[in-house]
Structures are given as structure tokens and as C-alpha cells.
Design a protein around this motif. Structure first.
Motif, PDB file in Angstrom:
ATOM      1  N   HIS A  54       0.817  -1.215   0.000  1.00  0.00           N
ATOM      2  CA  HIS A  54       0.000   0.000   0.000  1.00  0.00           C
ATOM      3  C   HIS A  54       0.851   1.264   0.000  1.00  0.00           C
ATOM      4  O   HIS A  54       0.422   2.313  -0.498  1.00  0.00           O
ATOM      5  CB  HIS A  54      -0.936   0.004   1.207  1.00  0.00           C
ATOM      6  CG  HIS A  54      -1.906  -1.137   1.231  1.00  0.00           C
ATOM      7  ND1 HIS A  54      -2.910  -1.272   0.305  1.00  0.00           N
ATOM      8  CD2 HIS A  54      -2.023  -2.189   2.066  1.00  0.00           C
ATOM      9  CE1 HIS A  54      -3.612  -2.364   0.568  1.00  0.00           C
ATOM     10  NE2 HIS A  54      -3.084  -2.941   1.629  1.00  0.00           N
ATOM     11  N   GLU A  55       2.029   1.203   0.604  1.00  0.00           N
ATOM     12  CA  GLU A  55       2.898   2.364   0.723  1.00  0.00           C
ATOM     13  C   GLU A  55       4.309   2.008   0.258  1.00  0.00           C
ATOM     14  O   GLU A  55       4.680   0.835   0.212  1.00  0.00           O
ATOM     15  CB  GLU A  55       2.943   2.851   2.174  1.00  0.00           C
ATOM     16  CG  GLU A  55       1.614   3.335   2.721  1.00  0.00           C
ATOM     17  CD  GLU A  55       1.210   4.696   2.194  1.00  0.00           C
ATOM     18  OE1 GLU A  55       2.091   5.416   1.672  1.00  0.00           O
ATOM     19  OE2 GLU A  55       0.023   5.043   2.294  1.00  0.00           O
ATOM     20  N   PHE A  60       9.583   9.256  -0.285  1.00  0.00           N
ATOM     21  CA  PHE A  60       9.827  10.135   0.862  1.00  0.00           C
ATOM     22  C   PHE A  60      11.332  10.302   1.083  1.00  0.00           C
ATOM     23  O   PHE A  60      11.820  11.428   1.288  1.00  0.00           O
ATOM     24  CB  PHE A  60       9.162   9.558   2.110  1.00  0.00           C
ATOM     25  CG  PHE A  60       9.538  10.261   3.390  1.00  0.00           C
ATOM     26  CD1 PHE A  60       8.847  11.388   3.801  1.00  0.00           C
ATOM     27  CD2 PHE A  60      10.598   9.811   4.162  1.00  0.00           C
ATOM     28  CE1 PHE A  60       9.206  12.056   4.976  1.00  0.00           C
ATOM     29  CE2 PHE A  60      10.962  10.461   5.337  1.00  0.00           C
ATOM     30  CZ  PHE A  60      10.252  11.583   5.743  1.00  0.00           C
ATOM     31  N   LEU A  61      12.050   9.208   1.058  1.00  0.00           N
ATOM     32  CA  LEU A  61      13.488   9.270   1.284  1.00  0.00           C
ATOM     33  C   LEU A  61      14.179  10.076   0.192  1.00  0.00           C
ATOM     34  O   LEU A  61      15.093  10.874   0.467  1.00  0.00           O
ATOM     35  CB  LEU A  61      14.056   7.853   1.363  1.00  0.00           C
ATOM     36  CG  LEU A  61      13.633   7.047   2.589  1.00  0.00           C
ATOM     37  CD1 LEU A  61      13.938   5.556   2.381  1.00  0.00           C
ATOM     38  CD2 LEU A  61      14.331   7.568   3.841  1.00  0.00           C
ATOM     39  N   PRO A 129      15.104  16.618  -8.770  1.00  0.00           N
ATOM     40  CA  PRO A 129      15.064  15.497  -9.719  1.00  0.00           C
ATOM     41  C   PRO A 129      13.780  14.684  -9.589  1.00  0.00           C
ATOM     42  O   PRO A 129      13.791  13.496  -9.256  1.00  0.00           O
ATOM     43  CB  PRO A 129      16.301  14.683  -9.311  1.00  0.00           C
ATOM     44  CG  PRO A 129      16.395  14.897  -7.830  1.00  0.00           C
ATOM     45  CD  PRO A 129      15.951  16.317  -7.592  1.00  0.00           C
ATOM     46  N   PHE A 130      12.665  15.354  -9.843  1.00  0.00           N
ATOM     47  CA  PHE A 130      11.358  14.740  -9.666  1.00  0.00           C
ATOM     48  C   PHE A 130      10.575  14.789 -10.972  1.00  0.00           C
ATOM     49  O   PHE A 130      10.892  15.571 -11.880  1.00  0.00           O
ATOM     50  CB  PHE A 130      10.587  15.450  -8.549  1.00  0.00           C
ATOM     51  CG  PHE A 130      11.403  15.680  -7.313  1.00  0.00           C
ATOM     52  CD1 PHE A 130      12.021  14.614  -6.670  1.00  0.00           C
ATOM     53  CD2 PHE A 130      11.582  16.959  -6.800  1.00  0.00           C
ATOM     54  CE1 PHE A 130      12.803  14.821  -5.537  1.00  0.00           C
ATOM     55  CE2 PHE A 130      12.358  17.177  -5.672  1.00  0.00           C
ATOM     56  CZ  PHE A 130      12.972  16.106  -5.040  1.00  0.00           C
ATOM     57  N   PHE A 208       6.026  15.171   2.255  1.00  0.00           N
ATOM     58  CA  PHE A 208       6.416  15.740   0.962  1.00  0.00           C
ATOM     59  C   PHE A 208       6.758  14.664  -0.064  1.00  0.00           C
ATOM     60  O   PHE A 208       7.349  14.949  -1.102  1.00  0.00           O
ATOM     61  CB  PHE A 208       7.637  16.653   1.152  1.00  0.00           C
ATOM     62  CG  PHE A 208       8.697  16.066   2.052  1.00  0.00           C
ATOM     63  CD1 PHE A 208       9.403  14.929   1.690  1.00  0.00           C
ATOM     64  CD2 PHE A 208       8.976  16.643   3.282  1.00  0.00           C
ATOM     65  CE1 PHE A 208      10.365  14.373   2.513  1.00  0.00           C
ATOM     66  CE2 PHE A 208       9.948  16.099   4.122  1.00  0.00           C
ATOM     67  CZ  PHE A 208      10.643  14.966   3.735  1.00  0.00           C
ATOM     68  N   GLN A 209       6.376  13.426   0.205  1.00  0.00           N
ATOM     69  CA  GLN A 209       6.828  12.307  -0.620  1.00  0.00           C
ATOM     70  C   GLN A 209       6.273  12.341  -2.046  1.00  0.00           C
ATOM     71  O   GLN A 209       6.783  11.650  -2.919  1.00  0.00           O
ATOM     72  CB  GLN A 209       6.456  10.973   0.033  1.00  0.00           C
ATOM     73  CG  GLN A 209       4.996  10.731   0.256  1.00  0.00           C
ATOM     74  CD  GLN A 209       4.456  11.425   1.502  1.00  0.00           C
ATOM     75  OE1 GLN A 209       5.237  11.857   2.369  1.00  0.00           O
ATOM     76  NE2 GLN A 209       3.160  11.544   1.609  1.00  0.00           N
ATOM     77  N   ASP A 210       5.248  13.137  -2.299  1.00  0.00           N
ATOM     78  CA  ASP A 210       4.653  13.202  -3.638  1.00  0.00           C
ATOM     79  C   ASP A 210       5.177  14.376  -4.456  1.00  0.00           C
ATOM     80  O   ASP A 210       4.535  14.791  -5.431  1.00  0.00           O
ATOM     81  CB  ASP A 210       3.125  13.296  -3.524  1.00  0.00           C
ATOM     82  CG  ASP A 210       2.512  12.053  -2.905  1.00  0.00           C
ATOM     83  OD1 ASP A 210       3.019  10.948  -3.181  1.00  0.00           O
ATOM     84  OD2 ASP A 210       1.533  12.177  -2.145  1.00  0.00           O
TER      85      ASP A 210
END
Length: 329
Positions: A54-55, A60-61, A129-130, A208-210
Motif C-alpha cells: 500500500h505504501e 519520501f526518502l 530530480p522529480f 512531501f513524498q509526492d
């Protein structure tokens, strides 16, 4: 630790926190769970369990390391096992901006000034870098309104027209968001920690993982049209001026994009909150919809939103809009 997740004891032992007391903390609207670890010395750390399938804590890291490497204030990573869903981080304490302002309402302006300053600092950095916040993502998000909210009210709406109207109003936003900035996507008073227990202290960032690369107006909308906390129109306007001063200025196009992304985000949230109730059994989110809908209506009044406003006029009943989209009690 019998009621705690399997694997917790082994992970914290390997991380050097095996003797710490483990206290579960309230969760969010996801499958993630959080725990505070406290050692006999008084030292504390935060443990996140984001279990597959699910996660996935890897995003996040990825974002946390980038933020910290670039002078922003994500939590320091103390230990990680992404494949098992475990992350041990620095403890930012309990002073969430929202809770702190409940106790110190007279400090609201100072707290929001600092939050806007942190965004301006983030926007001065090259984009991270996203992945891009592109039309496909915008469209998928805004479709949550017609996928979840409209059926929940028994509305038979023009789904294709909805998508076409949004594509029309978002096209100029996309053209203006290059090269883009890092967009945290959930930057609001519940995800900002006041590390010194005061608004002038560093802004600790969480959830902020997204992160994506997109438009600088998006996180401003997230902060100033907060789904979980009332932000007055006067404060919103003052913070837009503060951002303009901190960032070197905004223009007519920026304010149009702010309204467009405000409408996009608020329509998405209405859909998400409806889904949290219908699919996940979390009805408390329905009570937040009127606040979000009121902001949506203000955004729709901007001329840049004319095609989407026309769709709302044709598809959403006036009495439902007058009630700010509320579900019956």
C-alpha cells in the motif's frame, strides 16, 4: 510490543534504538503509521511505517535527501529499510503550525510570513530530480470530482466536457511553469513544524513524498486555501503580496495561474475527501468540504476559469453550490 507492527523491534534494534520506549501517534489519510521513540536519556526520534504494497517510503526518502542536501529543512534520516517500509527520522517535536496557532492566534501573520519565506527559498533553488506536474497528472487529479463527488450526490454530469474545460484552462499554466520549481503538493499548516516553538524558527517540512516539478503558485494555494484551517481572504491577499516581495514579484499571469491551480486543487480535494468517506470509511473528511468548496467558488470567479465555471453552471445544481457542496447531515 505485541500490538506493534511485525519487524518494528528488529529495525529499531539495528538502528541503535532497541531500548527506546515506543509510543504510537495518530496517523493521516493513508496506510502509514507513526511512532515516537524515546530513549532513557530523553533523546527522541520518529519512526514511520509505510508498508508495501500500500505504501512505499522510497519517494519520501528521495525527497528528504534532496531537501536536506539543498538547505531546506526536511527531517534528518537516521535509519532506513525502504523494502520493509521502515524509516527512522529526526523528531521535529509537537509544534505543528496549525496546533500552535490554535494556542497563539495573535501570531498568525508572523507564522504565515515564515511559511511563505520558506516557499520562496525553495523556489529559488533549481527544480529537484522529480517527475513533472504535467497535464496528465493535473487531469487525473481533477477527474476525482466527477469520479467520486458527483456520483455520491447522484449527479449525471458531462464528464468529457469537464475534462475538456480543464485542459483548456490548464494549458496556459503549463506553458508558464517551465522550468518549474519543486512542488511539495501538501504544504499547509498541518505539515509545517515550528522547530523552535515560534514562527520565526526554521520551518520543518513533512509529508512531501509526492513532490513533483511544477508551478510556484501550487504550494501557495495549498498553504493559503487550506482544506483543514480557515485562512481569511485578507490574510491570503497579504501573503500573496509577501510572496511577491520575497520572490522578486508576481504579475497578472501568476495570479491567473494561482486561481486556476486553486480551482484544480480544490476540485481534486473535494473528490479525495468524498473517496475517503465512501471507499475508506473516513467520514470526518466530509465536514471539510464546505471550506474547500468556498475557496473553489472564489477561484472559479476569475476570468481565467471561464470554461470550467461554465461547466459548473451547467452541471452542478445551484442549491448544492449555495450549500458549498455539503453533504446532508
Amino acid at each position: 510490543m505485541s500490538e506493534l507492527p511485525e519487524g518494528l523491534a528488529a529495525f529499531v534494534e539495528t538502528a541503535g534504538w532497541g531500548e527506546a520506549e515506543v509510543a504510537p501517534l495518530p496517523g493521516d489519510a493513508s496506510f502509514r503509521r507513526y511512532f515516537r521513540l524515546t530513549q532513557a536519556s530523553g533523546a527522541t526520534a520518529m519512526l514511520m511505517h509505510a508498508p508495501p504494497p500500500h505504501e512505499d517510503p522510497a519517494p519520501f526518502l528521495h525527497v528528504a535527501h534532496w531537501l536536506n542536501d539543498n538547505g531546506m529543512r526536511g527531517p534528518a534520516i537516521l535509519a532506513e529499510d525502504a523494502s520493509a517500509g521502515w524509516v527512522l527520522t529526526e523528531d521535529f517535536g509537537n509544534d505543528r503550525m496549525r496546533d500552535w496557532l490554535d494556542l497563539h492566534p495573535g501570531e498568525e501573520r508572523a507564522a504565515y510570513d515564515a511559511a511563505v519565506d520558506a516557499l520562496a527559498a525553495l523556489h529559488r533553488l533549481p527544480p529537484g530530480p522529480f517527475a513533472p506536474y504535467d497535464m496528465a497528472v493535473y487531469a487525473r487529479e481533477v477527474a476525482l470530482l466527477t469520479e467520486w463527488y458527483c456520483p455520491a450526490h447522484g449527479l449525471d454530469v458531462d464528464v468529457d466536457g469537464h475534462a475538456a474545460a480543464w485542459e483548456q484552462v490548464l494549458a496556459p499554466v503549463l506553458a508558464r511553469q517551465n522550468p518549474g520549481v519543486t512542488v511539495l503538493r501538501d504544504y499547509h499548516a498541518e505539515n509545517i513544524m515550528l522547530l523552535g516553538g515560534r514562527p520565526g524558527a526554521p520551518q520543518g517540512l513533512i509529508d512531501f513524498q509526492d513532490a513533483l516539478v511544477g508551478h510556484p503558485a501550487y504550494d501557495l494555494v495549498s498553504l493559503l486555501q487550506d482544506a483543514r484551517r480557515d485562512v481569511s481572504e485578507e490574510l491570503e491577499a497579504a501573503m500573496l503580496r509577501h510572496y511577491a516581495a520575497a520572490s522578486g514579484g508576481t504579475d497578472h499571469d501568476f495570479l491567473a495561474d494561482y486561481a486556476t491551480l486553486g480551482a484544480q486543487r480544490n476540485a481534486k480535494i473535494v473528490g479525495i475527501f468524498t473517496r475517503l468517506n465512501a471507499r475508506d470509511g473516513k467520514p470526518r473528511y466530509l465536514a471539510m468540504i464546505p471550506r474547500v468548496w468556498a475557496a473553489l467558488e472564489r477561484d472559479l470567479a476569475h476570468p481565467a476559469l471561464a470554461p470550467v465555471a461554465a461547466w459548473f453552471d451547467a452541471n452542478i445544481p445551484a442549491e448544492l453550490r449555495a450549500a458549498n457542496g455539503a453533504f446532508p447531515a
